[in-house]
Scaffold this motif. Structure first.
Motif, PDB file in Angstrom:
ATOM      1  N   MET A  46       0.841  -1.182   0.000  1.00  0.00           N
ATOM      2  CA  MET A  46       0.000   0.000   0.000  1.00  0.00           C
ATOM      3  C   MET A  46       0.885   1.243   0.000  1.00  0.00           C
ATOM      4  O   MET A  46       1.837   1.331   0.767  1.00  0.00           O
ATOM      5  N   VAL A  47       0.536   2.192  -0.852  1.00  0.00           N
ATOM      6  CA  VAL A  47       1.270   3.449  -0.935  1.00  0.00           C
ATOM      7  C   VAL A  47       0.513   4.545  -0.187  1.00  0.00           C
ATOM      8  O   VAL A  47       1.085   5.280   0.615  1.00  0.00           O
ATOM      9  N   ALA A  48      -0.782   4.649  -0.484  1.00  0.00           N
ATOM     10  CA  ALA A  48      -1.597   5.700   0.117  1.00  0.00           C
ATOM     11  C   ALA A  48      -3.054   5.290   0.036  1.00  0.00           C
ATOM     12  O   ALA A  48      -3.450   4.560  -0.871  1.00  0.00           O
ATOM     13  N   SER A  49      -3.832   5.787   0.981  1.00  0.00           N
ATOM     14  CA  SER A  49      -5.266   5.522   0.965  1.00  0.00           C
ATOM     15  C   SER A  49      -6.015   6.779   1.363  1.00  0.00           C
ATOM     16  O   SER A  49      -5.468   7.662   2.035  1.00  0.00           O
ATOM     17  N   ILE A  50      -7.268   6.832   0.934  1.00  0.00           N
ATOM     18  CA  ILE A  50      -8.113   7.968   1.258  1.00  0.00           C
ATOM     19  C   ILE A  50      -9.515   7.445   1.518  1.00  0.00           C
ATOM     20  O   ILE A  50     -10.050   6.656   0.740  1.00  0.00           O
ATOM     21  N   THR A  51     -10.091   7.870   2.617  1.00  0.00           N
ATOM     22  CA  THR A  51     -11.424   7.390   2.953  1.00  0.00           C
ATOM     23  C   THR A  51     -12.486   8.197   2.207  1.00  0.00           C
ATOM     24  O   THR A  51     -12.189   9.209   1.567  1.00  0.00           O
ATOM     25  N   SER A  52     -13.718   7.759   2.338  1.00  0.00           N
ATOM     26  CA  SER A  52     -14.817   8.497   1.724  1.00  0.00           C
ATOM     27  C   SER A  52     -14.931   9.897   2.315  1.00  0.00           C
ATOM     28  O   SER A  52     -15.410  10.813   1.646  1.00  0.00           O
ATOM     29  N   GLY A  53     -14.453  10.069   3.530  1.00  0.00           N
ATOM     30  CA  GLY A  53     -14.450  11.385   4.165  1.00  0.00           C
ATOM     31  C   GLY A  53     -13.158  12.148   3.962  1.00  0.00           C
ATOM     32  O   GLY A  53     -12.922  13.169   4.602  1.00  0.00           O
ATOM     33  N   SER A  54     -12.306  11.626   3.069  1.00  0.00           N
ATOM     34  CA  SER A  54     -11.025  12.247   2.687  1.00  0.00           C
ATOM     35  C   SER A  54      -9.961  12.223   3.769  1.00  0.00           C
ATOM     36  O   SER A  54      -9.028  13.031   3.738  1.00  0.00           O
ATOM     37  N   ASP A  55     -10.066  11.307   4.717  1.00  0.00           N
ATOM     38  CA  ASP A  55      -8.949  11.065   5.622  1.00  0.00           C
ATOM     39  C   ASP A  55      -7.882  10.285   4.859  1.00  0.00           C
ATOM     40  O   ASP A  55      -8.209   9.342   4.137  1.00  0.00           O
ATOM     41  N   LYS A  56      -6.644  10.665   5.043  1.00  0.00           N
ATOM     42  CA  LYS A  56      -5.565  10.097   4.238  1.00  0.00           C
ATOM     43  C   LYS A  56      -4.566   9.334   5.100  1.00  0.00           C
ATOM     44  O   LYS A  56      -4.325   9.701   6.252  1.00  0.00           O
ATOM     45  N   ASN A  57      -4.006   8.318   4.503  1.00  0.00           N
ATOM     46  CA  ASN A  57      -2.989   7.519   5.172  1.00  0.00           C
ATOM     47  C   ASN A  57      -1.900   7.195   4.152  1.00  0.00           C
ATOM     48  O   ASN A  57      -2.199   6.932   2.974  1.00  0.00           O
ATOM     49  N   TYR A  58      -0.634   7.227   4.607  1.00  0.00           N
ATOM     50  CA  TYR A  58       0.489   7.006   3.701  1.00  0.00           C
ATOM     51  C   TYR A  58       1.457   5.986   4.269  1.00  0.00           C
ATOM     52  O   TYR A  58       1.650   5.901   5.488  1.00  0.00           O
ATOM     53  N   ALA A  59       2.089   5.256   3.363  1.00  0.00           N
ATOM     54  CA  ALA A  59       3.235   4.456   3.767  1.00  0.00           C
ATOM     55  C   ALA A  59       4.316   5.407   4.264  1.00  0.00           C
ATOM     56  O   ALA A  59       4.493   6.508   3.725  1.00  0.00           O
ATOM     57  N   ASP A  60       5.051   4.975   5.279  1.00  0.00           N
ATOM     58  CA  ASP A  60       6.084   5.843   5.854  1.00  0.00           C
ATOM     59  C   ASP A  60       7.081   6.308   4.796  1.00  0.00           C
ATOM     60  O   ASP A  60       7.567   7.439   4.839  1.00  0.00           O
ATOM     61  N   SER A  61       7.361   5.448   3.833  1.00  0.00           N
ATOM     62  CA  SER A  61       8.397   5.748   2.844  1.00  0.00           C
ATOM     63  C   SER A  61       8.018   6.886   1.905  1.00  0.00           C
ATOM     64  O   SER A  61       8.894   7.464   1.267  1.00  0.00           O
ATOM     65  N   VAL A  62       6.725   7.209   1.803  1.00  0.00           N
ATOM     66  CA  VAL A  62       6.310   8.245   0.860  1.00  0.00           C
ATOM     67  C   VAL A  62       5.772   9.499   1.542  1.00  0.00           C
ATOM     68  O   VAL A  62       5.451  10.478   0.858  1.00  0.00           O
ATOM     69  N   LYS A  63       5.676   9.474   2.848  1.00  0.00           N
ATOM     70  CA  LYS A  63       5.146  10.642   3.570  1.00  0.00           C
ATOM     71  C   LYS A  63       5.967  11.884   3.245  1.00  0.00           C
ATOM     72  O   LYS A  63       7.189  11.855   3.241  1.00  0.00           O
ATOM     73  N   ARG A  74     -15.974  13.656 -10.373  1.00  0.00           N
ATOM     74  CA  ARG A  74     -15.441  12.980 -11.559  1.00  0.00           C
ATOM     75  C   ARG A  74     -15.161  11.499 -11.330  1.00  0.00           C
ATOM     76  O   ARG A  74     -14.674  10.816 -12.234  1.00  0.00           O
ATOM     77  N   ASN A  75     -15.457  10.994 -10.129  1.00  0.00           N
ATOM     78  CA  ASN A  75     -15.177   9.587  -9.793  1.00  0.00           C
ATOM     79  C   ASN A  75     -13.700   9.249 -10.016  1.00  0.00           C
ATOM     80  O   ASN A  75     -13.362   8.187 -10.550  1.00  0.00           O
ATOM     81  N   MET A  76     -12.837  10.154  -9.592  1.00  0.00           N
ATOM     82  CA  MET A  76     -11.412   9.993  -9.836  1.00  0.00           C
ATOM     83  C   MET A  76     -10.646  10.025  -8.512  1.00  0.00           C
ATOM     84  O   MET A  76     -11.014  10.743  -7.570  1.00  0.00           O
ATOM     85  N   VAL A  77      -9.563   9.270  -8.493  1.00  0.00           N
ATOM     86  CA  VAL A  77      -8.606   9.358  -7.402  1.00  0.00           C
ATOM     87  C   VAL A  77      -7.234   9.580  -8.025  1.00  0.00           C
ATOM     88  O   VAL A  77      -6.942   9.052  -9.113  1.00  0.00           O
ATOM     89  N   TYR A  78      -6.412  10.362  -7.344  1.00  0.00           N
ATOM     90  CA  TYR A  78      -5.124  10.766  -7.890  1.00  0.00           C
ATOM     91  C   TYR A  78      -3.996  10.438  -6.912  1.00  0.00           C
ATOM     92  O   TYR A  78      -4.204  10.353  -5.700  1.00  0.00           O
ATOM     93  N   LEU A  79      -2.810  10.284  -7.463  1.00  0.00           N
ATOM     94  CA  LEU A  79      -1.617  10.168  -6.642  1.00  0.00           C
ATOM     95  C   LEU A  79      -0.568  11.105  -7.228  1.00  0.00           C
ATOM     96  O   LEU A  79      -0.054  10.861  -8.328  1.00  0.00           O
ATOM     97  N   GLN A  80      -0.302  12.175  -6.517  1.00  0.00           N
ATOM     98  CA  GLN A  80       0.754  13.105  -6.919  1.00  0.00           C
ATOM     99  C   GLN A  80       2.058  12.598  -6.318  1.00  0.00           C
ATOM    100  O   GLN A  80       2.178  12.468  -5.099  1.00  0.00           O
ATOM    101  N   MET A  81       3.015  12.316  -7.200  1.00  0.00           N
ATOM    102  CA  MET A  81       4.301  11.775  -6.772  1.00  0.00           C
ATOM    103  C   MET A  81       5.356  12.845  -6.979  1.00  0.00           C
ATOM    104  O   MET A  81       5.702  13.165  -8.120  1.00  0.00           O
ATOM    105  N   ASN A  82       5.856  13.395  -5.905  1.00  0.00           N
ATOM    106  CA  ASN A  82       6.934  14.375  -5.973  1.00  0.00           C
ATOM    107  C   ASN A  82       8.223  13.737  -5.454  1.00  0.00           C
ATOM    108  O   ASN A  82       8.200  12.965  -4.511  1.00  0.00           O
TER     109      ASN A  82
END
Length: 114
Positions: A46-63, A74-82
């Motif tokens: 798992m890299v990242a997750s987002i709940t229906s209420g937009s609470d977010k959780n990240y793997a430690d390595s990508v925080k 738009r029924n879309m989910v995104y992952l911005q990778m910087n």
């Protein structure tokens, strides 16, 4: 249920990339969403997750570097990778749990060059 991930490609370490996932067949705004990745020879993680209420959780390595977001209109989910790292080269998948089972998109390849 269909999940269509896109936006992968070749990116230099230190650059940026945005992955997108379009969903079909679910009442999107009510579902938690996640991004996973799998590199050759490694388990899917798992890299990242987002709940229906937009609470977010990240793997430690990508925080601090990756950001997950959603657009319910738009029924879309995104992952911005910087600032991705070469070791984060993998196939990236979007995921949800709906109708009592896990659903996976086909995945999009991200290659990070050093």
């Amino acid at each position: 249920v269909q999940l269509q991930a896109s936006g992968g490609g070749l990116v230099q370490a230190g650059g940026s990339l945005r992955l997108s996932c379009k969903t079909h067949g679910i009442a999107f705004k009510f579902h938690n969403m996640a991004w996973y990745r799998q590199a050759p020879g490694f388990q899917r993680e798992m890299v990242a997750s987002i709940t229906s209420g937009s609470d977010k959780n990240y793997a430690d390595s990508v925080k601090g570097r990756f950001t997950i977001s959603r657009d319910n209109a738009r029924n879309m989910v995104y992952l911005q990778m910087n600032n991705p790292k070469p070791e984060e080269t993998a196939v990236y998948y979007c995921n949800t749990n709906a109708r009592g089972q896990e659903w996976w998109g086909r995945g999009t390849q991200v290659t990070v060059s050093s």
